[in-house]
Design a protein around this motif. Sequence first.
Motif: not given
Length: 345
Positions: A132-137, A248-257
């Motif tokens: 959220m708030d980062e992905d531009n697609a 979609f995830k917040t920056k804190e909850a997001w995990n790349a894998a």
Amino acid sequence: MVTVSQPQVSSAPKTLPPDTTLRSIIKTLPPECFTKNPLKAWSGLLFSVIAVALGYVSIALSPWYLLPFAWIYTGTALTGFFVIGHDCGHRSFSNRNWINNLVGHIVFLPLIFPFHPWRLKHDHHHLHTNKMDEDNAWYPFTEELYKEVKPYERTAYRLIRGKFWWLGSIIHWANLHFNPSLYPEKQRKEVIFSAGLVIAYAAIAFPLMILAGGIFGWVNFFLMPWLVYHFWMSTFTIVHHTMPDIPFKTKEAWNAAQDQLTGTVHCEYPAWVELLCHHINVHIPHHISTGIPSYNLRMAHESLKQNWGDYLYETTFNWKLMDRISSECHIYDAENCYRRFDQLS
């Protein structure tokens, strides 16, 4: 694996083991997946050139009642140009960046698509997929953001999140790729060069089309195939990461894998679309590593199915699928993933 061919009861993607990293997933892929094959790369480009040329010939020779079929075919073949440029943008077409840049710019010209601005924004999408708030697609609006934006922005959002999803790529193209101020200072020379190049191309090509065939010549040979190309771009992009049960995830909850593997959708389209578009919709391995060339995506996907099959989200393109996405995936809700517009407070 999660497999969807028609609307079903939502179920959240499974959670990966806590020690799983993106690198550990990549290590399960065969090394051949990452091997650039110049013969396959250049033959893929040649295939698309021939396919597009045949499309324009079909437009020139078709009676009026067959023109829609010629436009659909040509627009789909032009989408293959984009996929070649997509490989160039990820540096998976050639080991030489000047070749990637040259080919990328050339194949993007008929699409009026600036290569470097798209490449830079697309790299950002890969670094922050479904964040959220980062992905531009095509990130979803929260209710708070939806109420804060200007009325025309709300209208545009309602259109592309509803039955006019197929316009989304045009709005994305116009908003992001011609404005150097949206990019860091160090990137602006590349952005200005690419945007200027496609504007110059259009300034030459469009008058020549009109001179040769009138306004209908421009509509016939450019506008209609271009709209078909954007139909596929819109459809591919929204399906790649948008389902009623994909968060979609917040920056804190997001995990790349977790969010690259389970937040990306594999969708099978008709064989002729897959062929003309170089199998770009075999999309999960592409989000595991952008270094995989398009001609190796199916090999990589088969490996992911063997090793991570329980975590993959697979579906098939049909109108029920698009109706489900366009009817349900409206406003983002952290608890339930999405709410419909008619459920706004």
